[in-house]
Write a protein that holds these residues in place. Structure first.
Motif, PDB file in Angstrom:
ATOM      1  N   LEU A  52      51.363  62.281  13.107  1.00 31.25           N
ATOM      2  CA  LEU A  52      50.821  60.922  12.939  1.00 31.25           C
ATOM      3  C   LEU A  52      49.321  60.990  13.180  1.00 31.25           C
ATOM      4  CD1 LEU A  52      53.582  58.892  14.809  1.00 31.25           C
ATOM      5  CD2 LEU A  52      53.366  59.328  12.345  1.00 31.25           C
ATOM      6  N   TRP A  53      48.615  61.565  12.212  1.00 31.39           N
ATOM      7  CA  TRP A  53      47.212  61.923  12.435  1.00 31.39           C
ATOM      8  C   TRP A  53      46.305  60.715  12.617  1.00 31.39           C
ATOM      9  CZ3 TRP A  53      47.265  66.506  14.072  1.00 31.39           C
ATOM     10  CH2 TRP A  53      48.202  67.431  13.582  1.00 31.39           C
ATOM     11  N   SER A  54      46.592  59.626  11.936  1.00 33.27           N
ATOM     12  CA  SER A  54      45.751  58.434  12.111  1.00 33.27           C
ATOM     13  C   SER A  54      45.893  57.862  13.511  1.00 33.27           C
ATOM     14  CB  SER A  54      46.114  57.374  11.070  1.00 33.27           C
ATOM     15  OG  SER A  54      47.467  56.988  11.202  1.00 33.27           O
ATOM     16  N   ASP A  55      47.035  58.067  14.149  1.00 34.55           N
ATOM     17  CA  ASP A  55      47.232  57.631  15.529  1.00 34.55           C
ATOM     18  C   ASP A  55      46.641  58.636  16.519  1.00 34.55           C
ATOM     19  OD1 ASP A  55      48.629  55.432  14.575  1.00 34.55           O
ATOM     20  OD2 ASP A  55      50.567  56.396  14.781  1.00 34.55           O
ATOM     21  N   LEU A  56      46.752  59.900  16.200  1.00 32.08           N
ATOM     22  CA  LEU A  56      46.209  60.935  17.081  1.00 32.08           C
ATOM     23  C   LEU A  56      44.685  60.957  17.055  1.00 32.08           C
ATOM     24  CD1 LEU A  56      48.772  63.720  16.164  1.00 32.08           C
ATOM     25  CD2 LEU A  56      48.510  62.689  18.431  1.00 32.08           C
ATOM     26  N   PHE A  57      44.110  60.567  15.915  1.00 28.62           N
ATOM     27  CA  PHE A  57      42.643  60.517  15.779  1.00 28.62           C
ATOM     28  C   PHE A  57      42.240  59.152  15.223  1.00 28.62           C
ATOM     29  CE2 PHE A  57      43.728  65.037  15.419  1.00 28.62           C
ATOM     30  CZ  PHE A  57      42.896  65.569  16.403  1.00 28.62           C
ATOM     31  N   PRO A  58      42.370  58.096  16.025  1.00 26.99           N
ATOM     32  CA  PRO A  58      42.133  56.737  15.516  1.00 26.99           C
ATOM     33  C   PRO A  58      40.698  56.476  15.091  1.00 26.99           C
ATOM     34  CG  PRO A  58      42.409  56.717  17.907  1.00 26.99           C
ATOM     35  CD  PRO A  58      42.785  58.092  17.446  1.00 26.99           C
ATOM     36  N   ASP A  59      39.769  57.285  15.553  1.00 22.93           N
ATOM     37  CA  ASP A  59      38.368  57.067  15.202  1.00 22.93           C
ATOM     38  C   ASP A  59      37.953  57.827  13.947  1.00 22.93           C
ATOM     39  OD1 ASP A  59      38.069  55.474  17.455  1.00 22.93           O
ATOM     40  OD2 ASP A  59      37.533  57.185  18.723  1.00 22.93           O
ATOM     41  N   LEU A  60      38.885  58.554  13.344  1.00 23.25           N
ATOM     42  CA  LEU A  60      38.565  59.351  12.164  1.00 23.25           C
ATOM     43  C   LEU A  60      39.377  58.880  10.966  1.00 23.25           C
ATOM     44  CD1 LEU A  60      38.574  62.972  13.677  1.00 23.25           C
ATOM     45  CD2 LEU A  60      36.574  61.632  13.004  1.00 23.25           C
ATOM     46  N   PRO A  61      38.781  58.892   9.779  1.00 22.78           N
ATOM     47  CA  PRO A  61      39.554  58.593   8.564  1.00 22.78           C
ATOM     48  C   PRO A  61      40.356  59.839   8.185  1.00 22.78           C
ATOM     49  CG  PRO A  61      37.278  59.063   7.981  1.00 22.78           C
ATOM     50  CD  PRO A  61      37.355  59.130   9.488  1.00 22.78           C
ATOM     51  N   THR A  62      41.673  59.755   8.221  1.00 27.82           N
ATOM     52  CA  THR A  62      42.505  60.930   7.980  1.00 27.82           C
ATOM     53  C   THR A  62      43.423  60.722   6.783  1.00 27.82           C
ATOM     54  OG1 THR A  62      44.258  60.173   9.464  1.00 27.82           O
ATOM     55  CG2 THR A  62      42.507  61.516  10.441  1.00 27.82           C
ATOM     56  N   THR A  63      43.786  61.835   6.162  1.00 28.45           N
ATOM     57  CA  THR A  63      44.783  61.843   5.096  1.00 28.45           C
ATOM     58  C   THR A  63      45.731  63.005   5.343  1.00 28.45           C
ATOM     59  OG1 THR A  63      43.358  60.837   3.413  1.00 28.45           O
ATOM     60  CG2 THR A  63      45.191  62.164   2.631  1.00 28.45           C
ATOM     61  N   ASN A  64      47.023  62.721   5.327  1.00 27.37           N
ATOM     62  CA  ASN A  64      48.049  63.735   5.573  1.00 27.37           C
ATOM     63  C   ASN A  64      48.633  64.187   4.238  1.00 27.37           C
ATOM     64  OD1 ASN A  64      50.321  65.243   6.293  1.00 27.37           O
ATOM     65  ND2 ASN A  64      50.882  63.887   7.980  1.00 27.37           N
ATOM     66  N   ALA A  88      36.379  67.163   6.682  1.00 31.69           N
ATOM     67  CA  ALA A  88      36.951  68.374   7.265  1.00 31.69           C
ATOM     68  C   ALA A  88      38.330  68.586   6.664  1.00 31.69           C
ATOM     69  CB  ALA A  88      37.049  68.252   8.785  1.00 31.69           C
ATOM     70  N   VAL A  89      38.774  69.829   6.715  1.00 28.45           N
ATOM     71  CA  VAL A  89      40.117  70.183   6.267  1.00 28.45           C
ATOM     72  C   VAL A  89      40.789  70.983   7.371  1.00 28.45           C
ATOM     73  CG1 VAL A  89      41.518  71.397   4.562  1.00 28.45           C
ATOM     74  CG2 VAL A  89      39.366  70.289   3.853  1.00 28.45           C
ATOM     75  N   SER A  90      41.945  70.517   7.817  1.00 30.82           N
ATOM     76  CA  SER A  90      42.757  71.261   8.777  1.00 30.82           C
ATOM     77  C   SER A  90      43.928  71.853   8.017  1.00 30.82           C
ATOM     78  CB  SER A  90      43.270  70.341   9.898  1.00 30.82           C
ATOM     79  OG  SER A  90      44.180  71.036  10.727  1.00 30.82           O
ATOM     80  N   LEU A  91      43.985  73.172   7.971  1.00 34.19           N
ATOM     81  CA  LEU A  91      45.014  73.880   7.212  1.00 34.19           C
ATOM     82  C   LEU A  91      45.920  74.652   8.157  1.00 34.19           C
ATOM     83  CD1 LEU A  91      46.227  75.116   4.573  1.00 34.19           C
ATOM     84  CD2 LEU A  91      44.436  76.874   4.746  1.00 34.19           C
ATOM     85  N   GLY A 193      54.207  68.363  21.444  1.00 36.89           N
ATOM     86  CA  GLY A 193      53.585  69.422  20.664  1.00 36.89           C
ATOM     87  C   GLY A 193      52.439  68.907  19.817  1.00 36.89           C
ATOM     88  N   TYR A 194      52.626  67.743  19.200  1.00 34.04           N
ATOM     89  CA  TYR A 194      51.540  67.171  18.408  1.00 34.04           C
ATOM     90  C   TYR A 194      50.358  66.763  19.279  1.00 34.04           C
ATOM     91  CZ  TYR A 194      54.211  67.288  14.118  1.00 34.04           C
ATOM     92  OH  TYR A 194      54.895  67.732  13.012  1.00 34.04           O
ATOM     93  N   LEU A 195      50.634  66.239  20.454  1.00 31.78           N
ATOM     94  CA  LEU A 195      49.544  65.896  21.372  1.00 31.78           C
ATOM     95  C   LEU A 195      48.761  67.140  21.773  1.00 31.78           C
ATOM     96  CD1 LEU A 195      51.370  63.254  23.594  1.00 31.78           C
ATOM     97  CD2 LEU A 195      49.444  62.819  22.056  1.00 31.78           C
ATOM     98  N   ALA A 196      49.476  68.237  22.011  1.00 37.76           N
ATOM     99  CA  ALA A 196      48.814  69.486  22.395  1.00 37.76           C
ATOM    100  C   ALA A 196      47.971  70.020  21.242  1.00 37.76           C
ATOM    101  CB  ALA A 196      49.860  70.518  22.821  1.00 37.76           C
ATOM    102  N   TRP A 197      48.494  69.954  20.031  1.00 38.75           N
ATOM    103  CA  TRP A 197      47.733  70.413  18.862  1.00 38.75           C
ATOM    104  C   TRP A 197      46.480  69.558  18.672  1.00 38.75           C
ATOM    105  CZ3 TRP A 197      50.092  70.468  13.217  1.00 38.75           C
ATOM    106  CH2 TRP A 197      49.197  71.134  12.354  1.00 38.75           C
ATOM    107  N   ALA A 198      46.631  68.253  18.808  1.00 37.21           N
ATOM    108  CA  ALA A 198      45.488  67.359  18.637  1.00 37.21           C
ATOM    109  C   ALA A 198      44.398  67.648  19.655  1.00 37.21           C
ATOM    110  CB  ALA A 198      45.945  65.904  18.739  1.00 37.21           C
ATOM    111  N   GLU A 199      44.785  67.987  20.870  1.00 41.76           N
ATOM    112  CA  GLU A 199      43.782  68.282  21.890  1.00 41.76           C
ATOM    113  C   GLU A 199      43.003  69.548  21.567  1.00 41.76           C
ATOM    114  OE1 GLU A 199      42.636  66.338  24.416  1.00 41.76           O
ATOM    115  OE2 GLU A 199      43.842  64.981  23.199  1.00 41.76           O
TER     116      GLU A 199
END
Length: 211
Positions: A52-64, A88-91, A193-199
């Motif tokens: 849930l990238w828009s929730d994990l990074f609310p200050d960034l415009p994200t596309t999944n 940016a691109v996260s792969l 796990g998603y919280l850890a990755w986001a950090e």
């Protein structure tokens, strides 16, 4: 029960179903709806798709743009259409290759295909921050292959001016196996796990240039 031994046998049997039926709707949606410009683009398989990238990074415009079941050879078919002037691109890609067709499982071939993916991203978005995530640890069944893939990914990132994001310090235990609090099946991530990755990603993305 070693889930990765089971995946190695079962997944190839159902790969056509996974790609053709489970991923088809998402693939059609992506073909119909272009990625907006100026986004942080998340590319990968089900591990990316579940974030849930828009929730994990609310200050960034994200596309999944993650699709369940995809391997490097699948992403090569659609990566060009996904790049539209991103910030940016996260792969993260490659874990499904390990239990894909036998002639495509070799770590060197996985690295080679990922190199081509990153090359295309860099060519299409020369100013973007490109984050090549290490493939996450799993069970001991795949540890040696994963280490080989990630060693190659580090070189791929350096070759193309990308950042290699090493997730193993956060996700692997002392034996190189994924920490159980971060996974529900030794492959997919729990909310923790998603919280850890986001950090791990946060310092990189906070420093990404904004238009």
């Amino acid at each position: 029960m070693n889930t990765d031994r089971i995946y190695s046998v079962v997944v190839p049997m159902f790969r056509t179903l996974v790609k053709g039926r489970m991923g088809a709707g998402r693939r059609r949606y992506f073909e119909a709806v272009p990625v907006p410009k100026g986004r942080v683009l998340f590319l990968g398989d089900s591990i990316t798709a579940g974030g849930l990238w828009s929730d994990l990074f609310p200050d960034l415009p994200t596309t999944n743009r993650g699709i369940s079941g995809e391997a490097t050879y699948d992403l090569l078919e659609r990566v060009d259409a996904a790049i539209n002037d991103p910030i940016a691109v996260s792969l993260m890609i490659g874990t499904n290759d390990l239990h894909g067709p036998r002639d495509l499982r070799d770590p060197a071939l996985i690295v080679e295909r990922t190199d081509e993916i990153v090359r295309r991203i860099r060519e299409a978005a020369p100013a973007a921050l490109v984050l090549l995530n290490s493939v996450l640890p799993r069970t001991e069944h795949f540890t040696a292959q994963l280490r080989a893939v990630n060693a190659g990914y580090r070189q791929v990132a350096a070759r193309h001016g990308a950042e290699y994001v090493d997730l193993w310090p956060a996700f692997a235990d002392d034996s190189g196996v994924v920490k159980q609090e971060y996974t529900r099946d030794n492959l997919h991530l729990t909310p923790a796990g998603y919280l850890a990755w986001a950090e791990v990603l946060r310092p990189y993305l906070e420093a990404a240039p904004r238009s």
